[in-house]
Design an enzyme around this catalytic site. Structure first.
Site, PDB file in Angstrom:
ATOM      1  N   LYS A  22       9.853 -13.950  76.735  1.00 21.11           N
ATOM      2  CA  LYS A  22       8.495 -13.178  76.638  1.00 21.11           C
ATOM      3  C   LYS A  22       7.661 -13.233  75.333  1.00 21.11           C
ATOM      4  O   LYS A  22       6.570 -13.380  75.135  1.00 21.11           O
ATOM      5  CB  LYS A  22       8.905 -11.860  77.116  1.00 21.11           C
ATOM      6  CG  LYS A  22       7.713 -10.768  77.076  1.00 21.11           C
ATOM      7  CD  LYS A  22       8.105  -9.428  77.282  1.00 21.11           C
ATOM      8  CE  LYS A  22       8.722  -8.672  76.119  1.00 21.11           C
ATOM      9  NZ  LYS A  22       8.548  -7.199  76.322  1.00 21.11           N
ATOM     10  N   ARG A 124       1.805   4.578  73.845  1.00 19.26           N
ATOM     11  CA  ARG A 124       2.458   3.853  72.846  1.00 19.26           C
ATOM     12  C   ARG A 124       1.722   3.377  71.568  1.00 19.26           C
ATOM     13  O   ARG A 124       0.594   2.891  71.608  1.00 19.26           O
ATOM     14  CB  ARG A 124       2.714   2.209  73.513  1.00 19.26           C
ATOM     15  CG  ARG A 124       4.019   2.365  74.676  1.00 19.26           C
ATOM     16  CD  ARG A 124       4.374   1.013  75.210  1.00 19.26           C
ATOM     17  NE  ARG A 124       5.060   0.208  74.517  1.00 19.26           N
ATOM     18  CZ  ARG A 124       5.542  -1.024  74.679  1.00 19.26           C
ATOM     19  NH1 ARG A 124       5.154  -1.578  75.793  1.00 19.26           N
ATOM     20  NH2 ARG A 124       6.229  -1.802  74.040  1.00 19.26           N
ATOM     21  N   SER A 170       7.121  -4.427  64.871  1.00 19.01           N
ATOM     22  CA  SER A 170       6.585  -5.585  64.055  1.00 19.01           C
ATOM     23  C   SER A 170       5.657  -6.420  64.796  1.00 19.01           C
ATOM     24  O   SER A 170       5.034  -7.132  64.165  1.00 19.01           O
ATOM     25  CB  SER A 170       7.912  -6.671  64.086  1.00 19.01           C
ATOM     26  OG  SER A 170       8.401  -6.979  65.264  1.00 19.01           O
ATOM     27  N   GLN A 171       5.062  -5.802  65.990  1.00 22.56           N
ATOM     28  CA  GLN A 171       4.092  -6.390  66.716  1.00 22.56           C
ATOM     29  C   GLN A 171       2.722  -6.280  65.912  1.00 22.56           C
ATOM     30  O   GLN A 171       1.843  -7.063  66.054  1.00 22.56           O
ATOM     31  CB  GLN A 171       3.921  -5.953  68.082  1.00 22.56           C
ATOM     32  CG  GLN A 171       4.990  -6.686  69.167  1.00 22.56           C
ATOM     33  CD  GLN A 171       4.906  -6.066  70.341  1.00 22.56           C
ATOM     34  OE1 GLN A 171       3.891  -5.549  70.721  1.00 22.56           O
ATOM     35  NE2 GLN A 171       5.948  -6.166  71.220  1.00 22.56           N
ATOM     36  N   ASP A 313      16.028  -4.985  71.009  1.00 23.55           N
ATOM     37  CA  ASP A 313      16.082  -5.249  72.532  1.00 23.55           C
ATOM     38  C   ASP A 313      17.501  -5.284  73.149  1.00 23.55           C
ATOM     39  O   ASP A 313      18.106  -4.892  73.949  1.00 23.55           O
ATOM     40  CB  ASP A 313      15.126  -6.115  72.898  1.00 23.55           C
ATOM     41  CG  ASP A 313      13.747  -5.752  72.701  1.00 23.55           C
ATOM     42  OD1 ASP A 313      13.387  -4.497  72.472  1.00 23.55           O
ATOM     43  OD2 ASP A 313      13.031  -6.267  73.051  1.00 23.55           O
ATOM     44  N   ASN A 336      12.858   2.511  66.493  1.00 24.20           N
ATOM     45  CA  ASN A 336      11.618   1.848  67.494  1.00 24.20           C
ATOM     46  C   ASN A 336      12.147   1.794  68.934  1.00 24.20           C
ATOM     47  O   ASN A 336      11.299   1.530  69.758  1.00 24.20           O
ATOM     48  CB  ASN A 336      11.168   0.633  66.712  1.00 24.20           C
ATOM     49  CG  ASN A 336      12.129  -0.594  66.987  1.00 24.20           C
ATOM     50  OD1 ASN A 336      13.301  -0.489  67.480  1.00 24.20           O
ATOM     51  ND2 ASN A 336      11.674  -1.853  66.937  1.00 24.20           N
ATOM     52  N   LYS A 411       9.000  -7.382  84.626  1.00 22.57           N
ATOM     53  CA  LYS A 411       8.197  -7.339  83.416  1.00 22.57           C
ATOM     54  C   LYS A 411       8.538  -8.343  82.704  1.00 22.57           C
ATOM     55  O   LYS A 411       7.973  -9.120  81.789  1.00 22.57           O
ATOM     56  CB  LYS A 411       8.804  -6.083  82.669  1.00 22.57           C
ATOM     57  CG  LYS A 411       7.651  -5.896  81.424  1.00 22.57           C
ATOM     58  CD  LYS A 411       8.138  -4.534  80.760  1.00 22.57           C
ATOM     59  CE  LYS A 411       7.405  -4.542  79.324  1.00 22.57           C
ATOM     60  NZ  LYS A 411       5.880  -4.546  79.133  1.00 22.57           N
TER      61      LYS A 411
END
Length: 427
Positions: A22, A124, A170-171, A313, A336, A411
């Site tokens: 993703k 978010r 970090s996005q 994740d 996070n 997703k």
């Protein structure tokens, strides 16, 4: 609500060809759209998040063709920033990998674009990214709650000195890095606080390099980006398999192998989540690395106490694997988790208790002591694909488990449960 009951699984054995990553898919789509030339992406992930990115690119006038199975995409690059001819609203679901990078990229030049999404997307945080973009000249308005989407973007980002908080996601940094080369002026990005999920920044830098842009990375504390550059298509680009998706199958093998081999990632993968395999090895599983595969064999699993900031994740999978380990497992530095698809620390603690575990949920850690025997439970998934996939591992005991809303895996991994069934043998 739909549900799926998994009967106890006695053994897992087999090979899984992983769907595309993703993180890599959505970055590659955006860079291909911004680049000069035609790019052919192969092994693209077909999932909700990627569809949201593709729909946004269509609305922005980018032309592309998809194969019937949606894993091969030919994109005609725009040769620079994306512009909407008129005011536009883009609905991005709950796709952080579309919302954050587009929020930055669409601040180049002059646009009038609203970015919105599902109710959870509006919870978010995006304030740290907006603050940084504003420092670079962007005009951004919050349409509902301060620091959260929906956002109205009206262009104006020109570069300059920009500070960004690295401690939440970090996005935000990824979004700035991908946008800055196309700004008219040079950009110096300074990181405030500790940078989380550093390996995801490496994915971004790696992809930018593939598309012909290099930047100066000063120890992940400061990034210097020359302005006025352009991305160049690499021609064709193969999207790596999703390392986070691999974690469930590798963990299943560690618990109830046989041997499970995942293909599409390997020892040279750019995704930090491959380090998940090292954690399983530390717990007692046997791992074998190839150039384009990782395999795992069962071992007697022991509890661990580890900082999981580098693999947030995949670390969720360790939380459910801990149900099968001897002793008390502690996963640290995972604040996070709280700002992901759901508050994953709360969700994970709540559902682990349902199957009988003793759980301590801290501000940024979770401590898990497994029960003697797992209890049957109906697992709430909080519209979070990873909750559904993590808790499928409960069936590797002699207890069945019911997963509510199993389709939320769409997703990132629409056919996850079919793939799990393919390698599973019942008692």
């Amino acid at each position: 609500m739909e549900s799926l009951t998994l009967q106890p699984i006695a053994r897992v054995d087999g090979t899984i060809n992983l769907p595309g990553s993703k993180s890599v898919s959505n970055r590659a789509l955006l860079l291909a759209a911004l680049a000069h030339g035609k790019t052919v992406l192969t092994n693209l992930l077909d999932s909700d998040d990627v569809r949201h990115m593709l729909n946004a690119l269509t609305a922005l006038g980018v032309s592309y063709t998809l194969s019937a199975d949606r894993t091969r995409c030919e994109i005609i690059g725009n040769g620079g920033p994306l512009h909407a001819k008129s005011a536009l609203e883009l609905f991005l679901g709950n796709a952080g990998t579309a919302m954050r990078p587009l929020a930055a990229a669409l601040c180049l030049g002059s646009n009038d674009i609203v970015l919105t999404g599902e109710p959870r997307m509006k919870e978010r945080p995006i304030g740290h990214l907006v603050d940084a973009l504003r420092l670079g000249g962007a005009k951004i308005t919050y349409l509902e709650q301060e620091n959260y989407p929906p956002l109205r973007l009206q262009g104006g980002f020109t570069g300059g000195n920009v500070d960004v908080d690295g401690s939440v996601s970090s996005q935000f940094l990824t979004a700035l890095l991908m946008t800055a080369p196309l700004a008219p002026e040079d950009t110096v990005i300074r990181i405030k606080g500790d940078l989380v999920s550093k390996p995801y920044i490496d994915i971004t830098l790696n992809l930018m390099k593939t598309f012909g842009v290099e930047i100066e990375n000063q120890h992940y504390q400061q990034f210097v980006v020359k302005g006025g550059q352009s991305y160049q298509s690499p021609g064709t680009y193969l999207v790596e398999g999703d390392a986070s998706s691999a974690s469930y199958f590798l963990a299943a093998a560690a618990i109830k192998g046989g041997t499970v081999k995942v293909t599409g990632i390997g020892r040279n993968s750019m995704q930090g989540d491959i380090r998940f395999a090292d954690v399983l090895e530390k717990m007692g599983a046997t791992i074998c690395w190839g150039d384009d595969y990782i395999s795992c064999m069962r071992g007697e699993l022991n509890a661990i106490d580890m900082d999981m900031n580098h693999i947030p994740d995949a670390a969720m999978t360790i939380a459910t694997a801990a149900l099968f380990a001897k002793g008390t497992t502690t996963l640290r530095n995972i604040y996070n988790w709280r700002v992901k698809e759901t508050d994953r620390l709360f969700a994970m603690a709540t559902e682990l208790r349902k199957v009988g575990a003793e759980v301590e949920e801290g501000h940024d850690f979770i401590r898990i002591t497994p029960p003697e025997k797992l209890k049957f439970a109906e697992i709430a998934t909080y519209n979070d694909h990873r909750m559904a996939m993590c808790f499928s591992l409960v069936a590797l005991s002699d207890t069945a488990v019911t997963i509510l809303d199993p389709k939320c895996t769409a997703k990132t991994f629409p056919d996850y449960f079919e793939q799990l069934a393919r390698i599973s043998q019942s008692g």
